[in-house]
Design an enzyme around this catalytic site. Structure first.
Site, mmCIF file in Angstrom:
data_model
loop_
_atom_site.group_PDB
_atom_site.id
_atom_site.type_symbol
_atom_site.label_atom_id
_atom_site.label_comp_id
_atom_site.label_asym_id
_atom_site.label_seq_id
_atom_site.Cartn_x
_atom_site.Cartn_y
_atom_site.Cartn_z
ATOM 1 N N ASN A 211 7.298 14.681 -8.139
ATOM 2 C CA ASN A 211 6.392 15.833 -8.237
ATOM 3 C C ASN A 211 7.120 17.100 -7.823
ATOM 4 O OD1 ASN A 211 5.994 16.247 -5.275
ATOM 5 N ND2 ASN A 211 5.234 14.147 -5.456
ATOM 6 N N ALA A 275 4.554 15.540 3.435
ATOM 7 C CA ALA A 275 5.187 15.089 2.186
ATOM 8 C C ALA A 275 4.159 14.917 1.066
ATOM 9 C CB ALA A 275 5.905 13.766 2.426
ATOM 10 N N ASP A 279 1.384 8.711 -5.322
ATOM 11 C CA ASP A 279 0.283 7.773 -5.067
ATOM 12 C C ASP A 279 0.557 6.401 -5.692
ATOM 13 O OD1 ASP A 279 -1.178 9.620 -3.661
ATOM 14 O OD2 ASP A 279 -2.089 10.476 -5.471
ATOM 15 N N PHE A 324 -1.636 16.856 5.183
ATOM 16 C CA PHE A 324 -1.702 18.007 4.284
ATOM 17 C C PHE A 324 -2.588 17.614 3.107
ATOM 18 C CE2 PHE A 324 1.087 21.745 4.890
ATOM 19 C CZ PHE A 324 1.477 21.472 6.186
ATOM 20 N N LYS A 338 -11.094 14.078 2.188
ATOM 21 C CA LYS A 338 -9.796 13.493 2.541
ATOM 22 C C LYS A 338 -9.652 13.298 4.043
ATOM 23 C CE LYS A 338 -6.699 14.918 -0.786
ATOM 24 N NZ LYS A 338 -5.674 15.862 -1.257
ATOM 25 N N LYS A 342 -8.959 9.658 5.605
ATOM 26 C CA LYS A 342 -7.645 9.351 6.174
ATOM 27 C C LYS A 342 -7.672 9.272 7.691
ATOM 28 C CE LYS A 342 -5.261 10.773 2.176
ATOM 29 N NZ LYS A 342 -3.996 10.433 1.542
#
Ligand code: CTP
Length: 399
Positions: A211, A275, A279, A324, A338, A342
């Site tokens: 990416n 980072a 996925d 992030f 998220k 997480k």
């Protein structure tokens, strides 16, 4: 009591119009009970007189590389060994060029070349000079060598132009040094882990999925943590960035390698997962180059979520875990989901659809989402400034 009390400061004044402010700098440092020895570069003599510097510092002024009296004591070596702090203020573009390219044509540059410790650098120059590509390269070289920049700041310049390039005000420079010394003492022994950059997931020996992450924001965070006294490990995917002196940088390629390296380097007091981890990875990586054909489909499988794994780990979870969130739309809403998913403490959300900020840019604009539900915005600024702001918050949270 000032953190700077009894510190030995070697102040290097170089030849810019801001040199007159260095007299005020000496006065403040003396008030903080520092010992101040001063070197005037070849050109600094044109802006301040040795007599005024001596009167304020109550010390002899050093400027001549070939002064037989001074060199009997090997000043070009001994001055930096004596100092606890080496401060270059103002640092001209010419000085940055000399010290990043190992040039030594006067006592100031010779002492800096022979120095055994990193410097604090307060640049002062015209905005175009500051933004000049060669100057920027020199600044990067010096940053990667572990030297620390204080400013410059944006404002009206002596030449009549406006922009970034003004020397930070003397009282702000001293305040910065005080905060730094306090932090270094406080954070000594604390460990930080940062992940940065993209990962590469191979398809065959010549092709891979990756990416656009440049790693810049993560590197800046690692640098800011290191400068604040953290023992810092940076686990980096493939980037174009140079390693930074004083940071334990581990280069990895795939998400699996990043995961293994993170686990190997825990425990830590704080972990920042900046980072852009892929996925998915390719299910069966081909040993040989896949030949050109009409139809081809890739079979993918999920990579382990490193942040989620660490956030939910019973024994290895650091006190503070930051993730992030790279989003192109519904940034806050998606990031709220998220942070819950997480289980990290803070999530730093940024808009990666905007060319001026985010991926590959030197600028960023972020919102910090806290577990408590609070959201704090950090408006557009250089990634280095954003990193410092995030690290200041980390430090106060670890109190
Ligand atoms: N992350 C991770 N391991 C993964 C995927 C993501 O550690 N396999 C971390 C990232 O380092 C970042 C956070 O999870 O701190 C969010 O990453 P992001 O790419 O924004 O979100 P994803 O979880 O991948 O979700 P989506 O791509 O759907 O937005």
């Amino acid at each position: 009591m000032s953190e700077l009390k009894n510190k030995k400061v070697l102040l290097v004044i170089t030849g810019g119009i801001a040199a007159y402010k260095s007299l005020e700098l000496i006065r403040i440092l003396k008030k903080k009970e520092c010992s101040v020895k001063t070197i005037l570069s070849k050109n600094a003599n044109k802006f301040v007189t040795p007599l005024s510097v001596t009167s304020l510092s109550q010390e002899k002024v050093y400027s001549d590389l070939f002064d037989p009296n001074s060199e009997a004591e090997m000043d070009h070596i001994s001055l930096s060994r004596w100092a606890d702090i080496i401060l270059i203020a103002p640092a001209t573009a010419n000085t940055l060029s000399k010290i990043s390219n190992a040039s030594a044509d006067d006592l100031a540059s010779t002492v800096l070349l022979a120095a055994d410790k990193e410097f604090f650098i307060a640049p002062a120059m015209n905005v175009r000079m500051w933004e000049n590509k060669s100057n920027k390269n020199n600044v990067n070289i010096l940053k990667n060598m572990g030297h620390e920049f204080i400013g410059p700041v944006i404002g009206d310049m002596a030449c009549g132009e406006y922009g970034e390039g003004k020397m930070t005000e003397p009282q702000e420079i001293v305040k910065y040094l005080e905060i730094k010394h306090k932090e270094l003492k406080k954070n000594n022994g604390l460990k930080a882990i940062v992940t940065a950059g993209p990962t590469k997931e191979f398809i065959d020996p010549v092709r891979y999925i990756t990416n656009r992450s440049s790693g810049k924001q993560g590197y800046e965070i690692a640098n800011s943590l290191k400068k604040s006294g953290f023992n810092t490990t940076l686990i980096s995917g493939p980037t174009q960035l140079d390693p930074i002196k004083g940071i334990n940088t581990i280069n990895i390629s795939s998400a699996k390698e990043m995961f293994d390296s993170v686990i190997e380097n825990l425990p830590a007091d704080v972990a920042i997962f900046s980072a852009a981890v892929a996925d998915f990875k390719v299910k069966d990586v081909s040993k040989n180059k896949i030949k050109n054909k009409e139809n081809y489909s890739l079979s993918l499988e999920k990579n382990i979520d490193i942040l989620k794994h660490v956030s939910n780990h019973n024994s290895l979870r650091p006190k503070l875990v930051l993730g992030f969130s790279a989003e192109t739309n519904n940034i806050i809403e998606n990031s709220q989901k998220k942070i819950a998913e997480k289980n990290c403490d803070w999530l730093i959300a940024n808009d990666v659809s905007n060319q001026e900020i985010g991926f590959d840019s030197d600028f960023n604009e972020v919102s910090i989402l806290y577990k408590s539900g609070e959201i704090e915005k950090i408006s557009k600024d250089k990634k280095s400034v954003i990193a410092n702001k995030i690290v200041r918050k980390i430090i106060s949270n670890l109190d």
